[in-house]
Design an enzyme around this catalytic site. Structure first.
Site, PDB file in Angstrom:
ATOM      1  N   HIS A 213       7.637   7.228  16.526  1.00 25.63           N
ATOM      2  CA  HIS A 213       6.458   8.089  16.332  1.00 25.63           C
ATOM      3  C   HIS A 213       6.126   8.903  17.587  1.00 25.63           C
ATOM      4  O   HIS A 213       5.590  10.001  17.474  1.00 25.63           O
ATOM      5  CB  HIS A 213       5.272   7.246  15.839  1.00 25.63           C
ATOM      6  CG  HIS A 213       5.521   6.662  14.475  1.00 25.63           C
ATOM      7  ND1 HIS A 213       4.961   5.492  14.031  1.00 25.63           N
ATOM      8  CD2 HIS A 213       6.307   7.101  13.450  1.00 25.63           C
ATOM      9  CE1 HIS A 213       5.383   5.243  12.795  1.00 25.63           C
ATOM     10  NE2 HIS A 213       6.198   6.196  12.427  1.00 25.63           N
TER      11      HIS A 213
ATOM     12  N   GLY B  67      15.743   9.178  -1.214  1.00 27.85           N
ATOM     13  CA  GLY B  67      15.600   9.964   0.018  1.00 27.85           C
ATOM     14  C   GLY B  67      16.925  10.398   0.628  1.00 27.85           C
ATOM     15  O   GLY B  67      16.947  11.189   1.577  1.00 27.85           O
TER      16      GLY B  67
ATOM     17  N   ASP C  12      14.508   7.986   8.100  1.00 29.53           N
ATOM     18  CA  ASP C  12      14.091   6.685   8.642  1.00 29.53           C
ATOM     19  C   ASP C  12      14.225   5.604   7.569  1.00 29.53           C
ATOM     20  O   ASP C  12      13.238   5.027   7.119  1.00 29.53           O
ATOM     21  CB  ASP C  12      12.633   6.828   9.120  1.00 29.53           C
ATOM     22  CG  ASP C  12      12.050   5.522   9.635  1.00 29.53           C
ATOM     23  OD1 ASP C  12      12.828   4.680  10.126  1.00 29.53           O
ATOM     24  OD2 ASP C  12      10.825   5.353   9.536  1.00 29.53           O
TER      25      ASP C  12
HETATM   26  C1  SAM Z   1      11.349   2.201   7.704  1.00 29.79           C
HETATM   27  S1  SAM Z   1      10.412   2.476   6.284  1.00 29.79           S
HETATM   28  C2  SAM Z   1       9.698   4.053   6.509  1.00 29.79           C
HETATM   29  C3  SAM Z   1       8.633   4.119   7.540  1.00 29.79           C
HETATM   30  C4  SAM Z   1       8.037   5.492   7.730  1.00 29.79           C
HETATM   31  N1  SAM Z   1       9.061   6.524   7.868  1.00 29.79           N
HETATM   32  C5  SAM Z   1       7.145   5.518   8.949  1.00 29.79           C
HETATM   33  O1  SAM Z   1       7.631   5.841  10.047  1.00 29.79           O
HETATM   34  O2  SAM Z   1       5.962   5.233   8.819  1.00 29.79           O
HETATM   35  C6  SAM Z   1      11.642   2.845   5.086  1.00 29.79           C
HETATM   36  C7  SAM Z   1      11.091   3.136   3.698  1.00 29.79           C
HETATM   37  O3  SAM Z   1      12.169   3.621   2.876  1.00 29.79           O
HETATM   38  C8  SAM Z   1      11.953   3.176   1.542  1.00 29.79           C
HETATM   39  N2  SAM Z   1      13.247   3.336   0.857  1.00 29.79           N
HETATM   40  C9  SAM Z   1      14.298   2.481   0.831  1.00 29.79           C
HETATM   41  N3  SAM Z   1      15.341   3.057   0.187  1.00 29.79           N
HETATM   42  C10 SAM Z   1      14.935   4.307  -0.168  1.00 29.79           C
HETATM   43  C11 SAM Z   1      15.580   5.403  -0.807  1.00 29.79           C
HETATM   44  N4  SAM Z   1      16.852   5.315  -1.217  1.00 29.79           N
HETATM   45  N5  SAM Z   1      14.882   6.539  -0.989  1.00 29.79           N
HETATM   46  C12 SAM Z   1      13.586   6.649  -0.561  1.00 29.79           C
HETATM   47  N6  SAM Z   1      12.929   5.645   0.062  1.00 29.79           N
HETATM   48  C13 SAM Z   1      13.601   4.488   0.239  1.00 29.79           C
HETATM   49  C14 SAM Z   1      11.441   1.779   1.712  1.00 29.79           C
HETATM   50  O4  SAM Z   1      10.727   1.388   0.554  1.00 29.79           O
HETATM   51  C15 SAM Z   1      10.540   1.928   2.953  1.00 29.79           C
HETATM   52  O5  SAM Z   1       9.219   2.182   2.567  1.00 29.79           O
END
Ligand code: SAM
Length: 294
Positions: free
Chosen positions: A19, A148, A168
């Site tokens: 961040h 994603g 991420d």
């Molecule tokens: C590390 S966290 C994200 C944290 C966020 N970027 C932050 O910095 O606050 C990863 C997220 O990706 C989601 N996720 C996992 N596989 C995914 C996919 N194929 N497409 C979209 N989201 C996904 C998970 O549910 C999780 O909420």
């Protein structure tokens, strides 16, 4: 699949690195008047309670944002980071709310900018949609329940040809590493001048150590500059120490992580060279704490 919940990890040392870099990127990219599109490929829930059950169970924020909280004489990018987190806690002096990447980004966007948020976890997409709704941001923010690794391609390049893509993932499955590489390779082909920021864990797994090398090759092939920033807070061999009965934390946790940026602002390296030694001092947990800039 989908056992990962970011609420357990919000505000940990990896979030501090990620961040801090995200804010530095956004501050630079919003200096120009032209509209910016930010694509957050793995958005999470957007906002987290640090006094809630998830965060209290893992207590990871105690070794992250809580160690920085209230510190003075910090590098400018760390001051900016604390200022953003503070703005979400304006009502109380205590740190209770931690903003995830969607809310950090929204906080720094201007009227002309757009934010595309991808999330797939059934609970997190519900929380994210509810949190975003409260902003009444209208069409500026899109919450998209799609993969994603696939969905973002349709926004690359955006109409104004200025974008930051934050990738991420949770790296729950080994194939996530290859998917990151494919997404960045294809995005670079379509839009070589975009800014790409990839967070990755530094864990004893070959794919994790190969990812920054592979991203560097992609950037070099595209003829684009890149910057790799890594922060280690403790020994990665902590698991074997636990097994051998040594007096170390019972919960091994993440020892290190990195941010790989393609087309970084020219000021980022110097800003992070000022901040990373302070992060090592404040967040380091043993003599293995270190940083790397490449
Ligand atoms: C590390 S966290 C994200 C944290 C966020 N970027 C932050 O910095 O606050 C990863 C997220 O990706 C989601 N996720 C996992 N596989 C995914 C996919 N194929 N497409 C979209 N989201 C996904 C998970 O549910 C999780 O909420």
């Amino acid at each position: 699949m989908f056992s990962y919940r970011h609420a357990f990890h919000a505000g940990n040392h990896a979030d501090v690195l990620k961040h801090t870099v995200l804010i530095a990127l956004l501050k630079h990219l919003t200096l120009k008047e032209a509209p910016l599109t930010v694509i957050d490929t793995h958005a999470g829930a957007g906002l987290y309670r640090l006094d809630g059950d998830f965060a209290q169970t893992s207590a990871e924020a105690a070794d992250g944002i809580f160690k920085l909280w209230g510190k003075n004489e910090l590098a400018s990018v760390l001051k900016d980071y604390l200022e953003v987190v503070q703005s979400f806690n304006a009502q109380s002096k205590a740190l209770k709310v931690y903003p995830g990447s969607p809310f950090i980004t929204q906080h720094l966007l201007r009227e002309q900018d757009k934010l595309k948020l991808f999330e797939l976890h059934p609970s997190d997409i519900k929380a994210l949609s509810g949190n975003v709704e409260q902003l009444r941001a209208g069409r500026q923010i899109a919450v998209i329940r799609e993969d994603g690794f696939e969905g973002p391609r349709k926004f690359v390049p955006p109409p104004a040809r200025r974008a930051l893509l934050l990738c991420d993932p949770s790296y729950e499955i080994k194939s996530d590493y290859a998917k990151v590489q494919t997404l960045i390779a294809e995005s670079l082909k379509r839009f070589a001048t975009g800014t790409y920021a990839v967070w990755y864990p530094l864990i004893p797994r070959p794919e994790a150590h190969d990812l920054p090398k592979r991203l560097k090759t992609l950037a070099m092939r595209a003829g684009k500059p890149c910057l790799n920033l890594a922060l280690t807070v403790k020994n990665s061999k902590i698991i074997s120490a636990v097994q051998s009965g040594a007096d170390v934390a019972k919960r091994p946790g993440l020892p290190a992580s990195g941010m790989f940026i393609i087309n970084p602002p020219h000021t980022l390296k110097a800003s992070m060279l000022e901040a990373l030694p302070q992060m090592v001092d404040i967040l380091g947990q043993d003599k293995h704490a270190a940083f790397a800039v490449d």
